[in-house]
Design a protein around this motif. Structure first.
Motif, PDB file in Angstrom:
ATOM      1  N   VAL A  10      -4.877 -14.932  -9.920  1.00  0.00           N
ATOM      2  CA  VAL A  10      -3.887 -14.586  -8.899  1.00  0.00           C
ATOM      3  C   VAL A  10      -2.628 -14.058  -9.561  1.00  0.00           C
ATOM      4  O   VAL A  10      -2.286 -14.421 -10.687  1.00  0.00           O
ATOM      5  N   LEU A  11      -1.943 -13.175  -8.844  1.00  0.00           N
ATOM      6  CA  LEU A  11      -0.631 -12.691  -9.234  1.00  0.00           C
ATOM      7  C   LEU A  11       0.387 -13.396  -8.356  1.00  0.00           C
ATOM      8  O   LEU A  11       0.177 -13.539  -7.145  1.00  0.00           O
ATOM      9  N   THR A  12       1.484 -13.845  -8.945  1.00  0.00           N
ATOM     10  CA  THR A  12       2.475 -14.573  -8.162  1.00  0.00           C
ATOM     11  C   THR A  12       3.868 -13.976  -8.361  1.00  0.00           C
ATOM     12  O   THR A  12       4.194 -13.454  -9.439  1.00  0.00           O
ATOM     13  N   LEU A  13       4.655 -14.058  -7.308  1.00  0.00           N
ATOM     14  CA  LEU A  13       6.068 -13.685  -7.334  1.00  0.00           C
ATOM     15  C   LEU A  13       6.878 -14.882  -6.860  1.00  0.00           C
ATOM     16  O   LEU A  13       6.535 -15.491  -5.841  1.00  0.00           O
ATOM     17  N   ASP A  14       7.946 -15.217  -7.581  1.00  0.00           N
ATOM     18  CA  ASP A  14       8.798 -16.295  -7.100  1.00  0.00           C
ATOM     19  C   ASP A  14       9.656 -15.783  -5.943  1.00  0.00           C
ATOM     20  O   ASP A  14       9.621 -14.593  -5.593  1.00  0.00           O
ATOM     21  N   ARG A  15      10.412 -16.662  -5.335  1.00  0.00           N
ATOM     22  CA  ARG A  15      11.158 -16.324  -4.113  1.00  0.00           C
ATOM     23  C   ARG A  15      12.093 -15.133  -4.315  1.00  0.00           C
ATOM     24  O   ARG A  15      12.120 -14.198  -3.513  1.00  0.00           O
ATOM     25  N   GLU A  16      12.856 -15.153  -5.394  1.00  0.00           N
ATOM     26  CA  GLU A  16      13.833 -14.086  -5.617  1.00  0.00           C
ATOM     27  C   GLU A  16      13.155 -12.746  -5.824  1.00  0.00           C
ATOM     28  O   GLU A  16      13.543 -11.737  -5.229  1.00  0.00           O
ATOM     29  N   ARG A  17      12.098 -12.718  -6.640  1.00  0.00           N
ATOM     30  CA  ARG A  17      11.413 -11.456  -6.905  1.00  0.00           C
ATOM     31  C   ARG A  17      10.655 -10.977  -5.682  1.00  0.00           C
ATOM     32  O   ARG A  17      10.583  -9.758  -5.433  1.00  0.00           O
ATOM     33  N   SER A  51      12.280  -5.942  -0.041  1.00  0.00           N
ATOM     34  CA  SER A  51      13.395  -5.066   0.358  1.00  0.00           C
ATOM     35  C   SER A  51      13.331  -3.731  -0.387  1.00  0.00           C
ATOM     36  O   SER A  51      14.206  -2.891  -0.257  1.00  0.00           O
ATOM     37  N   TYR A  52      12.247  -3.578  -1.214  1.00  0.00           N
ATOM     38  CA  TYR A  52      12.046  -2.381  -2.035  1.00  0.00           C
ATOM     39  C   TYR A  52      13.215  -2.155  -2.980  1.00  0.00           C
ATOM     40  O   TYR A  52      13.535  -1.035  -3.340  1.00  0.00           O
ATOM     41  N   ASP A  53      13.865  -3.263  -3.402  1.00  0.00           N
ATOM     42  CA  ASP A  53      14.950  -3.187  -4.370  1.00  0.00           C
ATOM     43  C   ASP A  53      14.343  -3.202  -5.771  1.00  0.00           C
ATOM     44  O   ASP A  53      14.461  -4.159  -6.515  1.00  0.00           O
ATOM     45  N   LEU A  54      13.662  -2.102  -6.120  1.00  0.00           N
ATOM     46  CA  LEU A  54      12.905  -2.026  -7.365  1.00  0.00           C
ATOM     47  C   LEU A  54      13.651  -1.239  -8.432  1.00  0.00           C
ATOM     48  O   LEU A  54      13.157  -1.076  -9.509  1.00  0.00           O
ATOM     49  N   VAL A  59       6.094  -3.680  -9.692  1.00  0.00           N
ATOM     50  CA  VAL A  59       5.712  -4.945  -9.066  1.00  0.00           C
ATOM     51  C   VAL A  59       4.816  -5.745 -10.004  1.00  0.00           C
ATOM     52  O   VAL A  59       4.999  -6.960 -10.177  1.00  0.00           O
ATOM     53  N   VAL A  60       3.843  -5.073 -10.626  1.00  0.00           N
ATOM     54  CA  VAL A  60       2.958  -5.751 -11.576  1.00  0.00           C
ATOM     55  C   VAL A  60       3.768  -6.393 -12.691  1.00  0.00           C
ATOM     56  O   VAL A  60       3.510  -7.523 -13.110  1.00  0.00           O
ATOM     57  N   ARG A  82       0.805  -1.222   0.000  1.00  0.00           N
ATOM     58  CA  ARG A  82       0.000   0.000   0.000  1.00  0.00           C
ATOM     59  C   ARG A  82       0.838   1.272   0.000  1.00  0.00           C
ATOM     60  O   ARG A  82       0.420   2.299  -0.534  1.00  0.00           O
ATOM     61  N   GLU A  83       2.038   1.225   0.582  1.00  0.00           N
ATOM     62  CA  GLU A  83       2.857   2.428   0.695  1.00  0.00           C
ATOM     63  C   GLU A  83       3.731   2.678  -0.522  1.00  0.00           C
ATOM     64  O   GLU A  83       4.436   3.691  -0.580  1.00  0.00           O
ATOM     65  N   LEU A  84       3.718   1.783  -1.502  1.00  0.00           N
ATOM     66  CA  LEU A  84       4.550   1.973  -2.686  1.00  0.00           C
ATOM     67  C   LEU A  84       3.999   3.087  -3.574  1.00  0.00           C
ATOM     68  O   LEU A  84       2.806   3.332  -3.623  1.00  0.00           O
ATOM     69  N   SER A  85       4.887   3.739  -4.292  1.00  0.00           N
ATOM     70  CA  SER A  85       4.479   4.760  -5.253  1.00  0.00           C
ATOM     71  C   SER A  85       3.809   4.100  -6.457  1.00  0.00           C
ATOM     72  O   SER A  85       3.979   2.897  -6.690  1.00  0.00           O
ATOM     73  N   PRO A  86       3.043   4.871  -7.250  1.00  0.00           N
ATOM     74  CA  PRO A  86       2.435   4.291  -8.454  1.00  0.00           C
ATOM     75  C   PRO A  86       3.457   3.649  -9.384  1.00  0.00           C
ATOM     76  O   PRO A  86       3.205   2.588  -9.966  1.00  0.00           O
ATOM     77  N   THR A  87       4.630   4.279  -9.529  1.00  0.00           N
ATOM     78  CA  THR A  87       5.667   3.711 -10.387  1.00  0.00           C
ATOM     79  C   THR A  87       6.163   2.385  -9.834  1.00  0.00           C
ATOM     80  O   THR A  87       6.369   1.420 -10.584  1.00  0.00           O
TER      81      THR A  87
END
Length: 260
Positions: A244-251, A257-260, A168-169, A158-163
């Motif tokens: 559903v949206l899924t993320l693997d372990r690394e992502r 860690s907000y390493d975007l 993430v999407v 929720r706290e992430l910016s739109p970008t």
């Protein structure tokens, strides 16, 4: 009983500057070129609704997309019996109406003002013209809009910016499953994190007679096994057809860690 129809707004005005700010706060529209956003903003109507009014009604034709400027709305689905159930709550910055708008057909839910609400209304023609000018295929636009809404409404993002939400999407895989499909099983090795875009799931634990939880749009599961490196702590099954949206372990770890 005669069918109910969407309510007329108590006021209709325009505010291109506010509309542009609202569009910039949405993960999908924030990715459009500034001139496209300005053009959309100039064509948007600002509508005001009182608590309890229906902004769109299940079964009506979808002819516009709505972006919430202020207030809170409920997404309500009516069964054939007429019994209504609330499946989601949306807030300022959230949008609704893209499915019927992009894919044709009728609204699959009623959106009702829970508080005094202001929404920007973007007509179908302006919306589709902007998507076309941006060079985005309609099916991709629909997927990004829905996925962005799910990610943005999730507590964990929720706290992430739109970008950042849009990023993430882009990292997520998007998958559809039928009712009854087991998504994760208690005791198995955990390798994915899940966000529910649509539908609902039940969460069950061995030894419990009843499900310990039912999760719906914007809610998530699977994080414990990834964060703690432990086996799955429950079995999660689709209660109805789900996307559903899924993320693997690394992502997942990059995102957390907000390493975007």
């Amino acid at each position: 009983l005669a069918p109910r129809h969407a309510s007329k707004p108590s006021a209709v005005t325009s505010n291109a500057r506010r509309a542009e700010i609202a569009l910039s706060s949405n993960p999908f529209f924030s990715q459009l070129a500034a001139d496209l956003r300005r053009h959309l903003a100039s064509s948007a109507s600002l509508m005001t609704f009182r608590p309890g009014q229906d902004i769109v009604r299940q079964g009506d034709r979808g002819e516009a997309f709505f972006l919430i400027a202020s207030g809170e709305v409920l997404v309500v689905v009516a069964a054939a019996s007429g019994l209504e159930s609330t499946v989601a709550t949306l807030h300022a910055g959230d949008g609704f109406g893209e499915m019927a708008l992009l894919e044709g057909g009728v609204r699959n839910a009623t959106v009702r003002a829970a508080t005094a609400v202001e929404v920007f209304c973007i007509e179908r023609s302006a919306f589709l013209r902007a998507v076309e000018q941006a060079g985005i295929p309609l099916d991709q636009a629909s997927a990004v809009l829905r996925a962005g809404q799910a990610v943005r409404s999730s507590e964990v993002f929720r706290e992430l910016s739109p970008t950042a939400v849009a990023h993430v999407v882009g990292l997520c895989s998007r998958e559809a499953y039928p009712s009854g499909k087991v998504l994760i099983r208690e005791g198995a090795v955990g390798d994915r994190f899940f966000i529910i875009e649509s539908g609902s799931v039940t969460v069950e634990r061995e030894g419990e007679v009843k499900p310990i939880a039912t999760l719906g749009r914007g809610e998530f599961f699977g994080e414990i096994a990834l964060l703690r490196d432990v086996p799955r702590t429950a079995t999660v099954t689709c209660k109805e057809p789900c996307v559903v949206l899924t993320l693997d372990r690394e992502r997942f770890r990059r995102v957390m860690s907000y390493d975007l």
